[in-house]
Design a protein around this motif. Sequence first.
Motif, PDB file in Angstrom:
ATOM      1  N   VAL A   1       0.674  -1.073   0.178  1.00  0.00           N
ATOM      2  CA  VAL A   1       0.024  -0.001   0.086  1.00  0.00           C
ATOM      3  C   VAL A   1       0.877   1.307  -0.209  1.00  0.00           C
ATOM      4  N   LYS A   2       0.247   2.404  -0.204  1.00  0.00           N
ATOM      5  CA  LYS A   2       0.777   3.727  -0.211  1.00  0.00           C
ATOM      6  C   LYS A   2      -0.123   4.622   0.062  1.00  0.00           C
ATOM      7  N   GLY A   3       0.360   5.956   0.686  1.00  0.00           N
ATOM      8  CA  GLY A   3      -0.385   7.020   0.663  1.00  0.00           C
ATOM      9  C   GLY A   3      -1.193   6.930   1.940  1.00  0.00           C
ATOM     10  N   ALA A   4      -2.029   8.237   2.015  1.00  0.00           N
ATOM     11  CA  ALA A   4      -2.965   8.633   3.184  1.00  0.00           C
ATOM     12  C   ALA A   4      -4.094   7.620   3.385  1.00  0.00           C
ATOM     13  N   LEU A   5      -4.833   7.559   2.362  1.00  0.00           N
ATOM     14  CA  LEU A   5      -5.907   6.589   2.474  1.00  0.00           C
ATOM     15  C   LEU A   5      -5.603   4.934   2.747  1.00  0.00           C
ATOM     16  N   ALA A   6      -4.582   4.633   2.564  1.00  0.00           N
ATOM     17  CA  ALA A   6      -4.005   3.384   2.763  1.00  0.00           C
ATOM     18  C   ALA A   6      -3.855   3.098   4.214  1.00  0.00           C
ATOM     19  N   VAL A   7      -3.196   4.157   5.048  1.00  0.00           N
ATOM     20  CA  VAL A   7      -2.996   4.033   6.370  1.00  0.00           C
ATOM     21  C   VAL A   7      -4.247   3.982   7.005  1.00  0.00           C
ATOM     22  N   GLU A   8      -5.388   4.796   6.523  1.00  0.00           N
ATOM     23  CA  GLU A   8      -6.700   4.794   7.314  1.00  0.00           C
ATOM     24  C   GLU A   8      -7.312   3.272   6.885  1.00  0.00           C
ATOM     25  N   ALA A   9      -7.368   2.849   5.688  1.00  0.00           N
ATOM     26  CA  ALA A   9      -7.896   1.453   5.247  1.00  0.00           C
ATOM     27  C   ALA A   9      -7.162   0.423   6.189  1.00  0.00           C
ATOM     28  N   ALA A  10      -5.930   0.387   6.224  1.00  0.00           N
ATOM     29  CA  ALA A  10      -5.312  -0.530   6.956  1.00  0.00           C
ATOM     30  C   ALA A  10      -5.751  -0.705   8.554  1.00  0.00           C
ATOM     31  N   SER A  11      -5.901   0.303   8.957  1.00  0.00           N
ATOM     32  CA  SER A  11      -6.488   0.522  10.274  1.00  0.00           C
ATOM     33  C   SER A  11      -7.831  -0.487  10.444  1.00  0.00           C
ATOM     34  N   ALA A  12      -8.693  -0.009   9.595  1.00  0.00           N
ATOM     35  CA  ALA A  12      -9.843  -0.541   9.526  1.00  0.00           C
ATOM     36  C   ALA A  12     -10.098  -1.939   9.400  1.00  0.00           C
ATOM     37  N   HIS A  13      -8.938  -2.436   8.676  1.00  0.00           N
ATOM     38  CA  HIS A  13      -9.077  -3.933   8.485  1.00  0.00           C
ATOM     39  C   HIS A  13      -8.261  -4.735   9.303  1.00  0.00           C
ATOM     40  N   GLY A  14      -7.674  -4.155  10.219  1.00  0.00           N
ATOM     41  CA  GLY A  14      -6.810  -4.894  11.362  1.00  0.00           C
ATOM     42  C   GLY A  14      -5.410  -5.267  10.723  1.00  0.00           C
ATOM     43  N   ALA A  15      -4.939  -4.411   9.580  1.00  0.00           N
ATOM     44  CA  ALA A  15      -3.724  -4.950   9.087  1.00  0.00           C
ATOM     45  C   ALA A  15      -2.606  -3.740   9.881  1.00  0.00           C
ATOM     46  N   VAL A  16      -1.463  -4.274   9.612  1.00  0.00           N
ATOM     47  CA  VAL A  16      -0.297  -3.413  10.442  1.00  0.00           C
ATOM     48  C   VAL A  16       0.714  -3.525   9.705  1.00  0.00           C
ATOM     49  N   VAL A  17       1.816  -2.528   9.613  1.00  0.00           N
ATOM     50  CA  VAL A  17       2.870  -2.285   8.872  1.00  0.00           C
ATOM     51  C   VAL A  17       3.689  -3.499   9.192  1.00  0.00           C
ATOM     52  N   ALA A  18       4.607  -4.215   8.355  1.00  0.00           N
ATOM     53  CA  ALA A  18       5.555  -5.218   8.523  1.00  0.00           C
ATOM     54  C   ALA A  18       6.651  -4.664   7.978  1.00  0.00           C
ATOM     55  N   LEU A  19       6.755  -3.906   6.869  1.00  0.00           N
ATOM     56  CA  LEU A  19       7.901  -3.585   6.208  1.00  0.00           C
ATOM     57  C   LEU A  19       7.675  -2.028   5.617  1.00  0.00           C
ATOM     58  N   ASP A  20       8.350  -1.080   6.246  1.00  0.00           N
ATOM     59  CA  ASP A  20       8.217   0.331   6.075  1.00  0.00           C
ATOM     60  C   ASP A  20       9.124   0.692   4.979  1.00  0.00           C
ATOM     61  N   LEU A  21       8.862   1.004   3.885  1.00  0.00           N
ATOM     62  CA  LEU A  21       9.684   0.921   2.647  1.00  0.00           C
ATOM     63  C   LEU A  21      10.343   2.323   2.640  1.00  0.00           C
ATOM     64  N   ASP A  22       9.713   3.276   3.262  1.00  0.00           N
ATOM     65  CA  ASP A  22      10.374   4.644   3.443  1.00  0.00           C
ATOM     66  C   ASP A  22      11.648   4.557   4.313  1.00  0.00           C
ATOM     67  N   ALA A  23      11.949   3.640   5.011  1.00  0.00           N
ATOM     68  CA  ALA A  23      13.116   3.470   5.985  1.00  0.00           C
ATOM     69  C   ALA A  23      14.290   3.075   5.313  1.00  0.00           C
TER      70      ALA A  23
END
Length: 346
Positions: free
Chosen positions: A185-207
């Motif tokens: 995923v990427k972007g602002a809506l992805a952050v919100e959608a992930a939370s709504a579906h019980g998903a979490v960040v495993a790999l932060d590619l920005d890092a």
Amino acid sequence: MPASVSHDFDTLWYTRCPVPTATGIAADQGWLAAEFAPDGLTIRSLQDEGADVPRDRHFSHALTSLFREGGNVPALWARAQGEPTRLIGLTWIEERQAILVRADERDRLAEPADLKGLRVAVPRRAIAIDFWRAMALAGFHGALAAAGLAPDAVTPVEVVAEPSAGQWLAELEALRDGRVDAVYVKGALAVEAASAHGAVVALDLDAYADRRVRVNNGTPRPVTVHQELLERHPELVVRFLRVLTEAADWAAGHPAEYARILAAETGAGADGVAQAYRGAGHAGLHLELTADRLDLLARQERFLHEQGFLPRPVDVAAWAASEPLAAARELAAASRPPASAIEGES
């Protein structure tokens, strides 16, 4: 006030993706309309018009008086299809690219090498150029490359999505239901959608320091114009780019207003915007056509052609026209007040 220009049309069009763009800022502030009103030109947005305006021109660029600031997948596709566009600028904005897993699988994917053997979501939408599919493939390709792994190290799972489906919805549902192990995923809506579906960040590619890991649809993001407009009315192109240059400058000094515009452009809430565009995101709004950014776009072009998204190769260097941006910067610099005047303000 700029001198009026003789032209044989009455409308300049612009289109932008729902992401951070200098075009979106300039439109919000009314600067584009003000710039071209003395010429008798109306400024219209493809996104803001009625159903009578073909929205597919955002992808095909089949409109000679159109400026486009958006993802590179449709822009490269339009050029590869034979539309005579020119590349007149590139931005690079970090916008939270990540690989997500289910919350109860968080420990399964701690580093890119752990992707090996996982089932990854690859969406498919019945649209002219499936940039969603391209983004997912490029996202996993970048993450795998960070671990020195080939694309075939993962098992792609096709996830069919309706063309009008919400961003990442079908992929996140597949993750929630256990049909896949990871989603890009990427972007602002992805952050919100992930939370709504019980998903979490495993790999932060920005890092990752190596920007090649994050080369994707929006990185780098092109500004393109039709070659006919550039050839017949280069002064209009230069002035449009000058407004974008000044919009990027303005964003740096107005963080609260910039955040408001981002929320309106992306359709996300304040928290989604804050998480997706961390740090000095406004810095990436400035247009460049440096060798580095062109090389990153050429890398994306090769990937898209290899994956079958482009019917023929695109010579990125030949596509680029650097003169308008250079002239726009000169105009913008000439219009700035002298430093002594700024220092004397109370």
